[in-house]
Design a protein around this motif. Sequence first.
Motif, short mmCIF file in Angstrom:
data_model
loop_
_atom_site.label_atom_id
_atom_site.label_comp_id
_atom_site.label_asym_id
_atom_site.label_seq_id
_atom_site.Cartn_x
_atom_site.Cartn_y
_atom_site.Cartn_z
N GLN A 1 18.88 27.68 -27.05
CA GLN A 1 17.63 28.41 -27.28
C GLN A 1 17.84 29.88 -26.91
OE1 GLN A 1 14.47 27.49 -28.40
NE2 GLN A 1 14.01 29.68 -28.23
N PRO A 2 17.59 30.81 -27.85
CA PRO A 2 17.75 32.22 -27.51
C PRO A 2 16.51 32.80 -26.85
CG PRO A 2 17.14 32.04 -29.79
CD PRO A 2 17.23 30.62 -29.27
N GLN A 3 16.70 33.85 -26.08
CA GLN A 3 15.59 34.66 -25.59
C GLN A 3 15.39 35.82 -26.55
OE1 GLN A 3 15.94 36.03 -21.57
NE2 GLN A 3 16.15 33.98 -20.70
N ALA A 4 14.14 36.11 -26.89
CA ALA A 4 13.85 37.26 -27.75
C ALA A 4 14.14 38.55 -27.00
CB ALA A 4 12.40 37.23 -28.21
N LEU A 5 14.87 39.45 -27.64
CA LEU A 5 15.12 40.75 -27.04
C LEU A 5 13.82 41.53 -26.91
CD1 LEU A 5 18.32 41.67 -29.06
CD2 LEU A 5 18.20 41.61 -26.56
N THR A 6 13.62 42.13 -25.76
CA THR A 6 12.50 43.06 -25.61
C THR A 6 12.84 44.36 -26.34
OG1 THR A 6 13.44 44.01 -23.60
CG2 THR A 6 11.97 42.10 -23.33
N THR A 7 11.87 45.24 -26.47
CA THR A 7 12.15 46.53 -27.10
C THR A 7 13.21 47.29 -26.32
OG1 THR A 7 9.87 46.61 -27.92
CG2 THR A 7 11.12 48.67 -27.95
N GLN B 1 36.01 44.83 -35.73
CA GLN B 1 34.67 44.40 -36.12
C GLN B 1 33.88 44.04 -34.86
OE1 GLN B 1 33.46 40.48 -37.70
NE2 GLN B 1 32.99 41.57 -39.61
N LEU B 2 32.79 44.75 -34.65
CA LEU B 2 31.90 44.47 -33.51
C LEU B 2 30.90 43.41 -33.95
CD1 LEU B 2 31.27 48.08 -32.13
CD2 LEU B 2 33.07 46.44 -31.52
N MET B 3 30.98 42.25 -33.33
CA MET B 3 30.17 41.09 -33.73
C MET B 3 29.32 40.62 -32.57
SD MET B 3 31.40 37.38 -35.28
CE MET B 3 32.15 36.77 -33.75
N HIS B 4 28.02 40.73 -32.73
CA HIS B 4 27.07 40.14 -31.77
C HIS B 4 26.47 38.93 -32.46
CE1 HIS B 4 23.96 39.47 -28.91
NE2 HIS B 4 24.10 40.62 -28.28
N THR B 5 26.77 37.73 -31.94
CA THR B 5 26.36 36.51 -32.65
C THR B 5 24.88 36.21 -32.49
OG1 THR B 5 27.04 35.18 -30.75
CG2 THR B 5 28.65 35.48 -32.50
N GLY B 6 24.19 36.88 -31.56
CA GLY B 6 22.76 36.62 -31.40
C GLY B 6 22.48 35.17 -31.09
N ARG B 7 21.56 34.57 -31.84
CA ARG B 7 21.14 33.19 -31.57
C ARG B 7 22.19 32.16 -31.99
NH1 ARG B 7 17.18 30.59 -35.84
NH2 ARG B 7 18.34 31.01 -37.76
N ILE B 8 23.22 32.57 -32.73
CA ILE B 8 24.28 31.64 -33.14
C ILE B 8 25.29 31.57 -32.01
CG2 ILE B 8 26.05 31.14 -34.85
CD1 ILE B 8 23.17 30.86 -35.85
N GLY B 9 25.06 30.66 -31.09
CA GLY B 9 25.94 30.53 -29.93
C GLY B 9 25.47 29.42 -29.01
N HIS B 10 26.19 29.26 -27.94
CA HIS B 10 25.84 28.26 -26.93
C HIS B 10 26.08 28.84 -25.55
CE1 HIS B 10 25.89 24.58 -24.52
NE2 HIS B 10 25.20 24.03 -25.50
N GLN B 11 25.21 28.47 -24.63
CA GLN B 11 25.29 29.01 -23.28
C GLN B 11 26.65 28.73 -22.64
OE1 GLN B 11 22.66 30.87 -22.16
NE2 GLN B 11 24.01 31.49 -20.48
N VAL C 1 20.68 35.69 -26.71
CA VAL C 1 19.52 36.46 -27.15
C VAL C 1 19.46 36.49 -28.67
CG1 VAL C 1 19.49 37.92 -25.09
CG2 VAL C 1 20.78 38.65 -27.12
N GLY C 2 18.27 36.80 -29.18
CA GLY C 2 18.09 36.90 -30.61
C GLY C 2 16.99 37.89 -30.95
N ALA C 3 16.79 38.10 -32.26
CA ALA C 3 15.69 38.96 -32.69
C ALA C 3 14.36 38.38 -32.23
CB ALA C 3 15.71 39.11 -34.21
N SER C 4 14.27 37.06 -32.26
CA SER C 4 13.08 36.34 -31.83
C SER C 4 13.53 35.08 -31.10
CB SER C 4 12.21 35.96 -33.02
OG SER C 4 11.91 37.09 -33.82
N ALA C 5 12.59 34.39 -30.48
CA ALA C 5 12.92 33.18 -29.73
C ALA C 5 12.87 31.96 -30.66
CB ALA C 5 11.97 33.00 -28.56
#
Length: 360
Positions: A140-146, A97-107, A117-121
């Motif tokens: 705090q996530p950074q929003a992914l650019t295109t 299972q390929l899992m990208h947690t996105g904004r659910i995480g800690h630095q 990173v996340g879909a949005s900030a």
Amino acid sequence: MNKILTPFSRRGLSLKNHLVMAPMTRSRAINNLPNALMASYYAQRTGAGLIITEGTAPTPEALGYPRIPGIFSEDQIEGWQTITSAVHAAGTKIFVQLMHTGRIGHQDNLPDGATLVGASAIKATGQIFTDTAGLQDYSQPQALTTSGVAGVIHSHVVAAQNALKAGFDGIELHGANGYLLEQFLNPVINNRTDEYGGSIRGRSRLIVEMAKAIADTIGPEKVGIRFSPYSTLGDLPSYADDDVHETYAYLAQELDKLAIAYIHIAVNVPIPQKTLDAIRSSFHGTIILCNGLTPQTAEIALHNGFADLVAFGRSFLANPDLAERIARQAELNQPDYTTLYTPGAQGYTDYPLLTESTID
């Protein structure tokens, strides 16, 4: 014999039975490396026809939790090879299972140089465990650019190629539980104004493009995806039921066009019958049903027309020999929830197996 224990075959997915071990984060991958303890854990549970591994990071910034494995380095590929060999020796198939947690995480859980990173900030509300400082608020996530989204797709394609090098039979994209792919689907969290936001088609674009890119690279019969419709796990705000319904009906149609192997439905909250019907009528591959099943209700589900395969998480966690227990209608061990994510063998590889005395 129960249908659950009979062989299964559809769209290139051939299994010794209808029993699936669901993906479960267990946090035993020290330094994010698959290891010998993990190999023992998976080898114990090869009564399943298909094992889906714990969430595995395709890229360093996907490592939101402590001690979860990755599949982006040569050392990680080598570690997984030991595990896939042990599973295949028992005639069981295994998908990572390929899992990208996105904004659910800690630095603190990320390697040096990686950024959350996340879909949005939009920062998630809640806390996550770190080995450095215990429970901490989500970072705090950074929003992914295109172009960043394109990079995420590319990293998943490379991870899928690495999976085949590691001996996996295929990959499952984690589009559930509030992680990155589901963050894109949610119109409250996804406030993007590029082609990956806005409409249902826009918010679904990342998943569809990623699934197509991977299917084109490793073959559609080696690709699955997990969804959890209507769920609010991972601090996902709820949104209009009709929008949710249309989102998953659309995804089922698009993924069917790609002829991927399966859609894995995690019933974290009740799913309306009309949504299940829309998924089933649109998708002609395998559907795996998971969450809250007992051996008895799983058998019923296999005869009710929606599910082709049934998956167990906690029951496999506490019962390495679940297939044998189902065959013998034996009592199941209960999970020790205090050791779900702790390092070491306790609560991981030490659950008791059936003995002659317990069968009598």
